[in-house]
Each structure stands twice: as structure tokens, then as C-alpha cells.
Design an enzyme around this catalytic site. Structure first.
Site, short mmCIF file in Angstrom:
data_model
loop_
_atom_site.label_atom_id
_atom_site.label_comp_id
_atom_site.label_asym_id
_atom_site.label_seq_id
_atom_site.Cartn_x
_atom_site.Cartn_y
_atom_site.Cartn_z
N CYS A 72 21.70 20.68 12.80
CA CYS A 72 20.89 20.60 14.02
C CYS A 72 20.40 19.17 14.28
CB CYS A 72 19.70 21.54 13.89
SG CYS A 72 18.59 21.44 15.30
N CYS A 99 22.38 14.44 34.31
CA CYS A 99 22.69 13.03 34.58
C CYS A 99 23.97 12.67 33.88
CB CYS A 99 21.55 12.14 34.07
SG CYS A 99 21.85 10.37 34.27
N HIS A 104 19.94 25.61 23.87
CA HIS A 104 19.70 25.99 22.48
C HIS A 104 20.30 27.36 22.12
CE1 HIS A 104 17.47 25.64 18.77
NE2 HIS A 104 16.75 26.71 19.00
N CYS A 138 27.47 10.36 39.59
CA CYS A 138 27.75 11.71 40.07
C CYS A 138 29.06 11.73 40.85
CB CYS A 138 26.60 12.25 40.92
SG CYS A 138 25.08 12.46 39.97
N CYS A 190 16.76 15.94 19.84
CA CYS A 190 17.41 16.90 20.74
C CYS A 190 16.39 17.74 21.53
CB CYS A 190 18.34 17.82 19.97
SG CYS A 190 19.34 18.86 21.05
N CYS A 249 20.79 16.42 23.12
CA CYS A 249 20.49 16.77 24.50
C CYS A 249 19.24 16.01 24.89
CB CYS A 249 20.27 18.28 24.64
SG CYS A 249 19.61 18.72 26.26
N CYS A 268 18.50 11.89 39.52
CA CYS A 268 17.75 11.01 40.43
C CYS A 268 17.42 11.71 41.75
CB CYS A 268 18.53 9.73 40.72
SG CYS A 268 19.02 8.84 39.25
N CYS A 327 24.01 26.99 21.52
CA CYS A 327 24.45 25.81 20.75
C CYS A 327 25.11 26.26 19.46
CB CYS A 327 23.24 24.93 20.44
SG CYS A 327 23.69 23.42 19.54
N CYS A 341 27.29 16.75 25.05
CA CYS A 341 26.42 15.79 24.36
C CYS A 341 26.20 16.12 22.88
CB CYS A 341 25.08 15.72 25.08
SG CYS A 341 25.27 15.27 26.81
N CYS A 369 25.64 23.81 29.71
CA CYS A 369 26.47 22.77 29.07
C CYS A 369 27.17 23.26 27.80
CB CYS A 369 25.62 21.55 28.71
SG CYS A 369 24.88 20.72 30.12
N CYS A 398 23.79 5.37 40.79
CA CYS A 398 24.70 4.54 39.99
C CYS A 398 26.13 4.96 40.23
CB CYS A 398 24.33 4.64 38.51
SG CYS A 398 24.77 6.21 37.74
N CYS A 440 18.30 16.27 30.51
CA CYS A 440 18.50 15.70 31.84
C CYS A 440 18.56 16.75 32.95
CB CYS A 440 19.72 14.78 31.86
SG CYS A 440 21.29 15.63 31.60
#
Lengths: 333, 520
Positions: free
Chosen positions: A259, A194, A232, A70, A265, A293, A162, A235, A286, A274, A67, A296
């Protein structure tokens, strides 16, 4: 002492190329931050790479069932700026979304680069396994183009969900597959999520150029430096998970930071940095926007993650079971 | 019979596109537009929790992801009976505003500019501006190192290419600036969207991101920087090019097409949604002196599959389609279907929106002699970017005022769970043009899903009566003096900002297996 000398030599060299000391140090610091390593150590290896490489290393970027997300993510890199990577660090021989060439001019550039060999091959998008005709470029199946491109590649990097493990197209009737299945037996560096995190990609390319080898990879081909930890564990909502406070109403300011488990999640079983690195120049990620989450970075994305916004997916059920068994207490996690 | 040439792949667009043209006497006599990649997202959604749709359809496209989340969430809102609170609408709109700013700037500089300038002319820059000299020296150093990828290879510059070193070097400097500006514009969206591409906060019923005043202030500061760039760099560049060196192409009306335009309308200015920033309307057979705008009747939309890789069927409304995939069909040449409004091919996108809105700035250019076409499309984009920036300031003020009042809401929590059954349509105007998503729900699961996206309208192949799609028609008559250098072909196609992954998500690739597609 050794490191200091390397730094000086390198600086003299770049100053001769018209880049001032301040700008270069800034660039190196930003690049080192991509790896999470010390500046001096990185500069030593970069100095070596720059001194031994007589010309910019070629990169071929292929897009299959993609798509372009990236690509857009990579173009969003601000530190170091993506323009400095594209114009100064690599020689981008083929990239459908970025290159000036089109049609036969583009195809010729591809053929020449493949023939010369020694390039880093970046692959975005899956390979259709139901029928080659689901992805044709220049009148030829993407699968064939990919096979040609892998032959003389110095390294292969799969970017995004992908290209790594199939991602969302894996669940479609075109049966998209990742490079793990499309190129069995080939060494591939996997950078899922993703889309791909631009830091992960820039860092991996620069690591390869600086060290001449892939960074240490985990069992499913992901660089340990980016995917070692579970989301996690880092987080900021973790305390609320431990205390059993779960967000149910997005309108309630009191629940705002609770949470996200009950909204689906998958952070407790997803490996990526992340939550620490964050996204978009550190602005958010996210879970911080009240989202969840979706896992991905894992091979089970998307089929094991749906229904996405409930705690009823296979993955969420596993998380709840692990939680009930006390597996997420600080000691065990 | 003229000479046929093919541009495949068409690069600097999203997705995989092949364009074939027949050239006679140095001009395009006929043209075929073909989408060459498909995944089959719609089939994937069947049987899934309806709330998955806004997340999954974002992956139609990594360039215009957010607009699919938006249209999908709107279809879900309608099907669930959810009413999005004003706070939720404002945050959705601000994120879409950031999408416009990023998308249009990226399109002009990164995706289009190289078609109009001879980048190597910078070597002849004789001025003494330090910044510009640095740009010149950078390009010269690349040339000396014999490595100018990805700026070359390219189609050779032609008589219309801008070769004035002063203009070109400013454009290249701004190309590099724009790389940062569009990344920063996406970062604005990430303030509430979590990250880009593919936001995380847009769901049925509103958004998930409860805002705070720091975020509003941050968005405003970043918007100020974008507004300055748009007013002082982007718009002046587009106008300088359009009314200067590219004026011959503008007057010639290169890439005009059918002169039919469609806009669904978008962006509420107030909570009751009566007034829109972009009005809805249809214009058939444009007469610039007397623009007649008709209201949109979505019942008049049908999709033809006569020349697409599906089993033959009569044209039907997206609600009533029946799809049988056929990769071996004779005469078919694209994965893109052919949507028609009242039987006619339509152009959608910035030019369509500005014509439907009777925008004074655009009509001013037309009055001066610019014919609607490739150059006018770039102008329309720049004009509407400013309109969106102004709207963002309005929405920010509204949000700041609303969020400090008691009872502030961003989400319709009452309607979070899927209904046993339902159906809904979601319409939106993304940067590339009219977008519609349709959903039908049965037993709390998706029974059917369909999207007709902007590039389906523009990139469509021929329909029943043989009428060409808008890309195809817009190529007719374009000068191609050298068949080995079809630069005008790519100029025209890129002026639409093609997005092919979007256009071809909708297939049922189970060969020869009938699947009913019914949403009445």
C-alpha cells in the site's frame, strides 16, 4: 424484440453510409464500454439519436488557464478512435489546439457557432479571478469569451481539475477558479481528474447526444457512472492496506505491491473509477506504477493534498484518522 | 509605415500566443511575439515541500509534461544530493524517448501539416487504392454535408501549398494514422509512468516503478511499431515534402532568424554519463561550411524584462532575478521574459541540437541548398526522432541486462527526505529545446523556484538593446503578399512548435509588491 429491430434498422442505415457491419458493431461495443452499459441498450438510444439528428451536433472547446493536458488526453482515445468522434459524431467548431483556422478566421468561426447556438460547450482550464488580464485570447479576456459561449450552450462540460474546481491554478496568485465559481447557478457537468480521463469525456458527450440530457450527477456535479466508487475500494493494493503493509522503499521487490499510504496516497478518499477503468487504453494508472493517488478528482486538489509525497497533508491525516477509527474495514467502506 | 496585422490566437500550438507583424511591400518588416496567459506556478511553489515540484511543474504543460518532471527531478536530485541509480536513469530516459516520438509525430501531422497542404485536393484523387479512396470519400462526404470542421475554416492555400492530389491524399491518410501512433507512443510511457499526460513515477532520486520483464517486452513491441512508422511513414513524408514541393521554401530559408543555437545536451548512453546522445554546445552566427561549437557556460544566461509585464530591472542570471509584476507597464507586450546567452538571443530545439551535433543528415540537406529555417526545423525533428528510437533500443537492452542482476536499483532511498537547505539546477533537452529548472531549499521547504523553458528562449520579446526574440527575427522578410492571408507567418511560428503555457509560468502577479528572487 424491440431492441433487435432497432439494431437492424441502424445497421441498414450505417451500411448505406458505407460503414460495414463488423466495424460498426466494434464501434458500438467500444462506445458502450465507455458507459459501462449493455451494448443493445446503448445501440437503441444511439439509433434514435442518429435517426433524429439531421446533422452533426456542434461542439465548442474553450481553453482558459490550461496546459492542454486534457486536449492531449482526449486525443489519446483509441477505443473508439478519437478521429471517428471528431469527424463522424461531432462538428468541432472551435478548438485552439486542433483547428485549422487561426487569428480572425478562428474568431469568426467562434462567433458563428455561438450565434447558431445548441452546441455542447467543453471548457478546459481555469478562469483567473485576480485579474482578467491573466488570460487574454484574441485581445479579449477569457472570462468574457466564456460568458458569451455559455449563453447559447445546450450543455456545459468542465474537463480537468482546473475547469471544474480550480485545480492547481487555484493555489497560484492569479487565483484560478473553476466553473462552479465562475458560472454560479449554471448547470455544469464536472469531469475532474488532472487531466480528464478521455473515456469520461467521450462517454459524457456521447451520452448527452444519445439521450438529450446529462447523465445522473453526484452532489458536486460529477457523473455517477464514473465517480460513484472510491478508488481505494477497487485498488489491487487494498489487501496490503488492510494488513498494514506499507511501501517504504521502491527498490525492494518484496514491497513492490504494498500500500502507498505512507508515500501520500489519497485513494481512500478519492472518488473515480481509475482503478477499474485504468488509463491509457488500460495499460496502467497512478497507483500501479508505484506512484500515489493525488486526489485529483476531488475539489480539494491541490491545496488539501500537499505535501504530496508524505502522509502529512490535511487529506492524508484524515485518512489515517479514519483508518485508526476502523472506518475502512470491508463492512463500513 | 507598413500595414500592421495581428494573428491572435495563433492556433495549433500549446497555449495562448499573439503575433503582430508589420508588412511593407508584401514582406514582413517588423514583428512582435506576445504570450497572453499566465498562472503563476512559481509563486505557488514557494514554501512547499520540495518533492511537490516535480509533480506540480509537470502541469506547466500538458503537451510536454514529462520533461518538466525530468528537469525538476534533476534540480531536486542536485539539491538533495541524490544519486540516481542507473536503473532509474534508464527508465527516465525511456519515458523521455516515448515523449520525443509522440511529440514530434503530433507536431508534424496534427499541428503543422495543414499549413502546407490543400486538403481539398483529395477530391481529385484518381487512383484505385482502397484505403486512399476511403479517405477521399470521407472528405467528400464532409464537404457534401457542408460540415468540414475542424479542417476548415483556414487560411487560403497559397503558391507554396501542395495541391497534387496523390501527395495530399497520402498526407491526409497519414494524418489519420498519426493520430493513433502518437497516442500509442504516449501509452509506451504509461507502462512505467502510470498514465499520460502527467506521469506519476518520476520523483527525486529516480523513479517509483520497479520494472518487470513483461513491461520490457511490451515496451519493445510497441517501440517496434513506432520505429516502423517513423522509418516508413514519418521520415519519408518529411523528406518528400521538404525536398519536393516545399523545396522553394527551404531554399529561401523561410523563418531563419538569428542563426544562434543553444543545446544543453541530454541523454546518458552509459552509467558514468560521459557520452550523451545529444551533445551540449553553443553556435553563434552559424556558418554552415565551418560550424564552430563552443561549450555551454550557464553563467552567461541572463533574463531581460524590459518589454515584459514586470517592473524594470537590469538583466540578471535566473539565479539572481528580482521580480516585480506590472500589468500596466508602458511598451511591455508579453508575459514571456527575454533570456539571452552572452547577451544574444538563441534558438533552441531540434534544429539547434542537430547543428550543435553537426548532424550529417541535416548538414547534407544544407549542402544541397536548404537554409536553416522553418523547413529545416521539420527535417531536424524527423532526423532526431530516429536517433531517439535507436537510443531507446539501447536503453531497453541495458535495462533488461541491469534488472536481472543482484542489487538492481531504481531509486536513491537514502536521499528521499528533503535537506535542511540546498540548491540545485536541472538541465534537460526536451523535444522543444533547452530547459533549465533551478531550486533553492531552506528549512526543508522551497525558498525559490525558477524555470527557463524552450519557448521562453524562442518566443521571447525584445531585450535591452532592442534585439528581437527568435520568433520575431525569424519572421523578418517573410513573404505576405495578402495581409488577410498571413499563412507564412503561422508556418514559421508553428515550425518552432510553440508551447506558451510553459513559457509563462514564471510571474509574481502580486501587483507592485516587491519579491526578492535570490538564488546565488
Amino acid at each position: 424484440m424491440k431492441e433487435k429491430r432497432a439494431e437492424r434498422n441502424l445497421l441498414q442505415m450505417v451500411e448505406a453510409h458505407g460503414i460495414n457491419r463488423r466495424a460498426f458493431l466494434k464501434y458500438c461495443a467500444a462506445t458502450a464500454a465507455l458507459f459501462g452499459i449493455s451494448k443493445s441498450k446503448f445501440m437503441t438510444s444511439l439509433a434514435h439519436a442518429m435517426e433524429t439528428a439531421s446533422q452533426k451536433p456542434p461542439v465548442i472547446w474553450l481553453e482558459g488557464q490550461d496546459c492542454a493536458g486534457c486536449t492531449i488526453a482526449f486525443l489519446g482515445l483509441l477505443n473508439p478512435p478519437v478521429s471517428s468522434i471528431i469527424l463522424d459524431k461531432i462538428s468541432l467548431r472551435y478548438h485552439e489546439t486542433a483547428m485549422a483556422a487561426a487569428g480572425h478566421t478562428a474568431e469568426e468561426a467562434f462567433e458563428e457557432a455561438v450565434k447558431a447556438g445548441g452546441y455542447v460547450l467543453v471548457v478546459e482550464g481555469s478562469v483567473p479571478s485576480a485579474d482578467d488580464r491573466f488570460c487574454m485570447i484574441g485581445g479579449r479576456p477569457f472570462k468574457k469569451i466564456l460568458e458569451e459561449a455559455t449563453a447559447n450552450a445546450a450543455a456545459i462540460i468542465a474537463v480537468g481539475a482546473c475547469a471544474t474546481y480550480g485545480g492547481i491554478p487555484a493555489a497560484t496568485p492569479s487565483k484560478g477558479i473553476g466553473l462552479n465559481k465562475a458560472l454560479p447557478g449554471k448547470a455544469v457537468i464536472n469531469l475532474p481528474t488532472c487531466p480528464v480521463h478521455p473515456d469520461h469525456l467521450a462517454g459524457t458527450i456521447l451520452y448527452f447526444l444519445a439521450n438529450g440530457k446529462a447523465p445522473e450527477l453526484d452532489k458536486i456535479g460529477r457523473p455517477v457512472m464514473y465517480y460513484r466508487e472510491v478508488i481505494h475500494d477497487n485498488c489491487r493494493r487494498r489487501g496490503h492496506f488492510d494488513a498494514g503493509r506499507f511501501l517504504m522503499d521502491w527498490n525492494d521487490p518484496a514491497q513492490k505491491d504494498w500500500c502507498m499510504l505512507m508515500k501520500g496516497c489519497k485513494g481512500p478518499v478519492t472518488n473515480s473509477d481509475c482503478a477499474v477503468r485504468r488509463w491509457n487504453d488500460g495499460i496502467s494508472f497512478c497507483i500501479d506504477c508505484g506512484g500515489v493517488c493525488m486526489g485529483c478528482a476531488e475539489p480539494g486538489f491541490y491545496s488539501e493534498m500537499t505535501p504530496l509525497y508524505t502522509a502529512e497533508s490535511e487529506t492524508s491525516k484524515r485518512i489515517v484518522a479514519l483508518r485508526d477509527a476502523g472506518m475502512f474495514t470491508k463492512k463500513n467502506s | 509605415m507598413g500595414k500592421k496585422i495581428k494573428v491572435d490566437p495563433v492556433t495549433r500550438i500549446e497555449g495562448h500566443l499573439s503575433i503582430e507583424v508589420e508588412i511593407e511591400d508584401g514582406k514582413v518588416k517588423d514583428a512582435w511575439s506576445s504570450g497572453t496567459m499566465a498562472r503563476g506556478f512559481e509563486a505557488l511553489l514557494i514554501g512547499k515541500d520540495p518533492r511537490d515540484a516535480s509533480y506540480v511543474t509537470s502541469r506547466f504543460c500538458g503537451v510536454c509534461y514529462s520533461v518538466h518532471q525530468m528537469a525538476s527531478a534533476r534540480a531536486l536530485d542536485a539539491a538533495f544530493g541524490a544519486r540516481v541509480p542507473w536503473g532509474g536513469t534508464l527508465i527516465r530516459n525511456l519515458i523521455m524517448g516515448a515523449e520525443y516520438i509522440y511529440d514530434h509525430v503530433l507536431h508534424f501531422y496534427q499541428l503543422s501539416a495543414l499549413d502546407y497542404i490543400d486538403i481539398m485536393a483529395v477530391a481529385d484523387y484518381k487512383g484505385n487504392d482502397k484505403e486512399l479512396l476511403a479517405v477521399r470519400d470521407k472528405i467528400i462526404s464532409l464537404v457534401k454535408a457542408k460540415d468540414t470542421y475542424p479542417l476548415t475554416p483556414r487560411y487560403a492555400p497559397d503558391e507554396f501549398s501542395v495541391k497534387d492530389p496523390d501527395i495530399v491524399i497520402h498526407a491526409v491518410r497519414n494524418y489519420l494514422k498519426a493520430l493513433k501512433m502518437h497516442a500509442k507512443a504516449r501509452n509506451m510511457g504509461a507502462i512505467w509512468g502510470g498514465r499520460t499526460p502527467h506521469y506519476q513515477n518520476i520523483v527525486v532520486g529516480g523513479v517509483t516503478s520497479y520494472p518487470d520483464l513483461n513491461q520490457v517486452a511490451r515496451f519493445r513491441t510497441m517501440l517496434d511499431e513506432q520505429a516502423k512508422f517513423i522509418e516508413e511513414v514519418y521520415i519519408p513524408d518529411v523528406l518528400a515534402f521538404g525536398t519536393g514541393p516545399l523545396w522553394p521554401l527551404a531554399k529561401m530559408g523561410l523563418g531563419g532568424g538569428h542563426y544562434n543555437y543553444l543545446s544543453y545536451g541530454a541523454f546518458e548512453k552509459d552509467p558514468d554519463g560521459k557520452e550523451l546522445v545529444f551533445p551540449a554546445g553553443v553556435v553563434v552566427g552559424l556558418d554552415p561550411a565551418n560550424i564552430k561549437v563552443d561549450p555551454v557556460d550557464t553563467n552567461k544566461i541572463v533574463e531581460s524584462v524590459k518589454f515584459a509585464w514586470y517592473k524594470d530591472n537590469k538583466p540578471v542570471h535566473p539565479y539572481n532575478g528580482e521580480q516585480i509584476f506590472n500589468l500596466d507597464k508602458k511598451n511591455a507586450y508579453s508575459f514571456v521574459k527575454a533570456p539571452r546567452y552572452d547577451g544574444k538571443p538563441m534558438e533552441v530545439g531540434p534544429l539547434a541540437r542537430m547543428i550543435v551535433a553537426r548532424n550529417k543528415d541535416l548538414l547534407g540537406l544544407v549542402a544541397k541548398g536548404a537554409k536553416p529555417g522553418a523547413v529545416a526545423r521539420h527535417a531536424a525533428r524527423a532526423i532526431e526522432t530516429k536517433i531517439v528510437v535507436d537510443a531507446c533500443y539501447h536503453w531497453l537492452d541495458e535495462l533488461q541486462s541491469a534488472m536481472t542482476k543482484p542489487g538492481f536499483k531504481i531509486h536513491d532511498t537514502e536521499h528521499w527526505d528533503p535537506p535542511a537547505s540546498g540548491m540545485g539546477a536541472g538541465y534537460f533537452e526536451p523535444p522543444r529545446g533547452a530547459l533549465g529548472h533551478w531550486i533553492k531549499i531552506k528549512d526543508k521547504k522551497i525558498e525559490n523556484y525558477q524555470a527557463v523553458v524552450p519557448s521562453t528562449w524562442n518566443a521571447s520579446p525584445r531585450c535591452e538593446n532592442g534585439a528581437r526574440g527568435q520568433y520575431e527575427e525569424s519572421l523578418i522578410g517573410a513573404p505576405v503578399p495578402d495581409p488577410n492571408n498571413p499563412i507564412n507567418v503561422v508556418r514559421i511560428i508553428r515550425s518552432f512548435d510553440p508551447c506558451l503555457a510553459c513559457a509563462i509560468h514564471i510571474i509574481d502577479p502580486q501587483t507592485n509588491e516587491l519579491r526578492k528572487f535570490i538564488i546565488e
